[in-house]
Design an enzyme around this catalytic site. Structure first.
Site, short mmCIF file in Angstrom:
data_model
loop_
_atom_site.label_atom_id
_atom_site.label_comp_id
_atom_site.label_asym_id
_atom_site.label_seq_id
_atom_site.Cartn_x
_atom_site.Cartn_y
_atom_site.Cartn_z
CG HIS A 29 -2.21 -1.19 1.02
ND1 HIS A 29 -3.20 -0.86 0.20
CD2 HIS A 29 -2.12 -2.32 1.46
CE1 HIS A 29 -4.10 -1.60 0.19
NE2 HIS A 29 -3.44 -2.79 0.72
CB THR A 30 4.34 2.18 -0.25
OG1 THR A 30 4.62 0.85 -1.07
CG2 THR A 30 4.39 1.71 1.36
CB SER A 88 -5.36 -16.56 -4.87
OG SER A 88 -4.74 -16.87 -5.98
CG ASP A 140 -0.21 -5.63 -8.53
OD1 ASP A 140 0.57 -5.74 -7.70
OD2 ASP A 140 -1.25 -5.95 -8.60
#
Ligand code: GLA
Length: 360
Positions: free
Chosen positions: A21-22, A105, A154
């Site tokens: 979450h950076t 997942s 990602d």
């Protein structure tokens, strides 16, 4: 000529070692691309016709008709929508998808699919896109077409991964460094079997909170913020951004620990990161906390949730020769604690980013 060839694309998933979450605050992350991957075998054609081994749906669409279907095909339609918006106009393809990467997942199966399609179109239709550019365009597919306000981590890891290395990425500048993974250790991915249905709304909320905090501080990136700067923020913003600021520091420390081969220190940072995200970012859940604490009791150097959180997967770093038995005993303990859930484990290896091979 090129247009009649068949191509095979192998597009990895990603595991994030640390830096959670950076990436939507211009902070640091340290993911790697996995050997678990999506495969697309495809040949150019006028329209798009694509089927998947994993789900029994087949889709056909014209590249000038790009209404979302609220299904996996949107990751492909979105690639066309964004490429067209950028002035490219690749034709269609007939393709078959298969995957060793489990879907939904927390291992970035969606980024993997986006990059598979981008990389195929790039080669088959000579678009001339760099890997960084494909990563950025795929992030726009999520943000603007699918409606998930994710950062760049990602897509960047899937595009630029390197065998046996993690990437430490500055998500503000996209400068990055390959960090060798010491020999003799293995990353075990433990999927909790907890579905991540509510993730998008919680994720988007977190993003709004930290963006609002950064705006109040007049900061372009979380990297320039220190904990003392947070004092005058509203309580929730202080809490959330506080985690992000500490997480950035941990990524730098984790990189140093890996470079020194100091696995105890590296593992300790993973555990600290997990406890911090659970308490101050509230992105964990009982199942993930159980996996992390049990993994450490069972001898892992460290463990933490990976990806957005709220379910999905955790990672544990263990000695290679103990990885299989570790995964087994962790699974047994987990099944006893959560008998209604279907967990899964994967021993993953840091691998190269998306690659395209021409078959004829
Ligand atoms: C998801 C997003 C990433 C990142 C992580 C949390 O995986 O797609 O951009 O924000 O969550 O670190």
């Amino acid at each position: 000529m090129t247009r009649e060839s068949t191509y095979r694309v192998r597009s990895p998933g990603r595991v994030n070692l640390i830096g959670e979450h950076t990436d939507y605050t211009g902070g640091y992350v340290m993911p790697f691309a996995t050997d678990l991957h999506t495969e697309l075998e495809a040949a150019p054609s006028a329209a798009v016709e694509v089927a998947s081994d994993a789900v029994e749906t087949r889709y056909t669409f014209e590249t000038d008709t790009l209404e979302p279907d609220d299904d996996w095909i949107d990751y492909i339609k979105g690639c066309y929508a964004i490429l067209q918006d950028e002035g490219y106009d690749p034709g269609g393809f007939t393709g078959q998808l298969s995957a060793t990467l489990p879907l939904g997942s927390g291992l970035s199966s969606s980024a993997s699919l986006e990059l598979a399609v981008m990389a195929f179109l790039n080669d088959a239709y000579d678009l001339g896109l760099s890997r960084e550019r494909m990563a950025r365009l795929s992030q726009r597919v999520e943000n603007e077409y699918v409606g998930m306000s994710c950062g760049i981590m990602d897509q960047f890891a899937v595009a630029l991964g390197r065998d046996d290395h993690a990437l430490m990425i500055d998500t503000e500048t996209l400068e990055y460094e390959s960090v060798p993974i010491p020999e003799g250790i293995r990353v075990v991915v433990f999927h909790t079997g907890v579905s991540r249905e509510l993730v998008d709304s919680a994720y988007n909320q977190r993003r709004e909170t930290v963006e609002s905090a950064l705006e109040k501080l007049g900061a372009e990136s979380s990297k320039v913020v220190s904990e003392e700067d947070l004092e005058d923020l509203p309580a929730l913003e202080r809490e959330r951004l506080g985690f992000v600021v500490r997480e950035n520091e941990r990524v730098e420390q984790a990189k140093a620990a890996l470079s020194d081969g100091n696995l105890e220190r590296f593992g300790g940072l993973l555990l600290e990161a997990h406890r911090d995200i659970a308490e101050h970012y509230e992105a964990s859940c009982a199942e993930l906390d159980y996996v992390v604490e049990t993994a450490v009791e069972e001898g892992a150097y460290g463990a933490r949730l990976t990806g957005a959180g709220w379910g999905g997967a955790a990672i544990a770093v263990v000695d290679e020769d103990e990885a299989a038995s570790f995964a087994e005993s962790l699974t047994a303990a987990y099944r006893e604690e959560f008998p209604d859930l279907e967990p899964a484990t994967h021993l993953v290896t840091p691998s190269a980013g998306v690659r395209v091979e021409r078959l004829d």
